[in-house]
Design an enzyme around this catalytic site. Structure first.
Site, mmCIF file in Angstrom:
data_model
loop_
_atom_site.group_PDB
_atom_site.id
_atom_site.type_symbol
_atom_site.label_atom_id
_atom_site.label_comp_id
_atom_site.label_asym_id
_atom_site.label_seq_id
_atom_site.Cartn_x
_atom_site.Cartn_y
_atom_site.Cartn_z
ATOM 1 N N THR A 271 -0.518 -7.694 -7.928
ATOM 2 C CA THR A 271 0.439 -7.972 -9.021
ATOM 3 C C THR A 271 0.271 -6.905 -10.086
ATOM 4 O O THR A 271 -0.842 -6.488 -10.397
ATOM 5 C CB THR A 271 0.219 -9.380 -9.611
ATOM 6 O OG1 THR A 271 0.452 -10.333 -8.578
ATOM 7 C CG2 THR A 271 1.183 -9.682 -10.758
ATOM 8 N N PHE A 273 0.897 -5.794 -13.948
ATOM 9 C CA PHE A 273 1.055 -6.345 -15.302
ATOM 10 C C PHE A 273 1.318 -5.186 -16.270
ATOM 11 O O PHE A 273 0.853 -4.063 -16.024
ATOM 12 C CB PHE A 273 -0.240 -7.032 -15.756
ATOM 13 C CG PHE A 273 -0.618 -8.241 -14.925
ATOM 14 C CD1 PHE A 273 -0.327 -9.525 -15.359
ATOM 15 C CD2 PHE A 273 -1.282 -8.097 -13.718
ATOM 16 C CE1 PHE A 273 -0.684 -10.637 -14.617
ATOM 17 C CE2 PHE A 273 -1.635 -9.197 -12.956
ATOM 18 C CZ PHE A 273 -1.332 -10.477 -13.409
#
Ligand SMILES: O=C(O)C(=O)C[C@]1(C(=O)O)C=C[C@@H](O)C=C1
Length: 388
Positions: A271, A273
């Site tokens: 992921t 960010f």
């Protein structure tokens, strides 16, 4: 130095010159271009020079006029060392390299992946959990924290579309990115077996990343605000038939057992960010940088093709493109007398390109893009996270 000799300090008003922005931004041309695209706020480019570069007359401390010269050290009849040290802007914003003075807001409960991402960027930071994304942004805007962290895309589940819309509702700047490996675990109360579960709670992105395991379990799915929040519900409700998909950190935080680990569909589950701040960072060329922009296009044939060409022409690679409907102007009606009227969606285009705003080729590309767009904003220029 003897204890009754106290150096006289200058006004705290000048502390902000420690930001050293002027020192770094010597090229006036670059400053005005960056400011035009929203990359520099007005006051940042005009920041005062370093205290050491300022002349006594600039500071209103002229020697010989009866006032104190900056170089003077005065004996004081009383020990003043107990007086509180005035806060300077460096106390408020300048992070130590380990982030020990930085407060980072994230959405979710303690143990969420966003918190882990904040700790990856600033290992000793203070993490501040927030209930909503709106509060994460507001916390930075109101100076309650120094940074916000926001998940933007995942290698399995794709983009966090709604999070793109937040950039335009706020005036924060992207100052960094974090790529985090995500290893999901299936958590339950102590002594519970996988077979006991009737439903599993988690963040929708996490449930999406573990579809295979969810099909295998054949249980109900319930969305929660974040993965750690799911673990907290299982722990506080003491629900033996309910599991949570969350991290091993969350298991430890809430006293749950790991029933299965690495349950995501793709073992390489990452992921990305973004880190946001009130002020942009000064773009460098010392390491690979990325620039994130958002723009809208004029009408006409091939405009998107032309917009992308401004980067290709200068050998700049794009690492991401995303489009979001313009919510204040969702459809455009084109009336063609011969063929009738047609409705088109109008979009905001978000692009990440692999160059620094300090590079002339990036500045020229944006100048060129501006000729084709109705609206263009630089969301931030920041070092690429190469450390996965
Ligand atoms: O729920 C969390 O723990 C989060 O930090 C959110 C989030 C996301 O929105 O993508 C972050 C990383 C994982 O991809 C799953 C969930």
């Amino acid at each position: 130095m003897s204890s009754n000799v106290v150096p006289i300090c200058f006004s705290a008003n000048y502390a902000h010159s420690k930001w050293g922005v002027t020192h770094l931004l010597q090229n006036k041309n670059t400053i005005s271009k960056l400011r035009k695209w929203g990359c520099l706020s007005a006051n940042l480019g005009q920041s005062r020079p370093h205290l050491e570069d300022e002349k006594p007359s600039d500071l209103g401390l002229n020697s010989g006029d009866g006032r104190i010269d900056g170089s003077q050290v005065t004996k004081c009849h009383k020990d003043l060392s107990y007086l509180p040290k005035p806060l300077s802007s460096s106390d408020l914003v300048a992070p130590n390299s380990d982030g020990s003075k930085v407060r980072v807001a994230y959405k979710g409960a303690p143990g969420a992946y966003s918190e882990a991402a904040a700790l990856k960027a600033y290992p000793k930071c203070e993490t501040v959990p927030c209930k909503e994304f709106e509060s994460v942004f507001k916390a930075v805007e109101l100076w309650l924290v120094d940074r916000a962290i926001l998940q933007i895309e995942n290698s399995v589940a794709g983009s966090a579309h709604r999070n793109y819309d937040l950039f335009l509702r706020h005036r924060l700047h992207i100052v960094g990115e974090v790529q985090l490996s995500i290893d999901h675990c299936l958590l339950g109360l102590p002594d519970v077996q996988k077979e006991d579960l009737k439903c599993v709670l988690s963040h929708p992105q996490a449930l999406d990343q573990c579809k295979m395991m969810m099909n295998e379990l054949n249980v109900g799915k319930v969305n929660t605000e974040d993965t750690a929040g799911a673990a907290k519900i299982v722990a506080t409700k003491g629900a033996r038939d309910t599991g949570a998909i969350a991290s091993s950190r969350a298991a430890e935080t809430y006293g749950l057992h790991i029933l299965s680990n690495k349950i995501q569909d793709d073992s390489d589950n990452v992921t990305r960010f973004l880190i946001l701040a009130r002020e942009p960072i000064i773009p460098g060329t010392d390491k690979p940088h990325k620039t994130s922009i958002v723009f809208t296009l004029e009408e006409g044939p091939g405009v998107l093709f032309k917009a992308l060409a401004v980067f290709a022409l200068r050998g700049i690679s794009l690492s991401k493109i995303e489009s979001r409907p313009q919510r204040n102007r969702p459809v455009r009606i084109v009336d063609d007398r011969n063929k009738g009227s047609a409705k088109y969606f109008d979009y905001f285009f978000y692009i990440d390109f692999e160059a620094s705003m300090a590079e002339p080729r990036a500045q020229y590309a944006l100048g060129h893009l501006q000729e084709l767009s109705r609206f263009l904003r630089v969301l931030g220029c920041y070092p690429v996270d190469t450390n996965l």
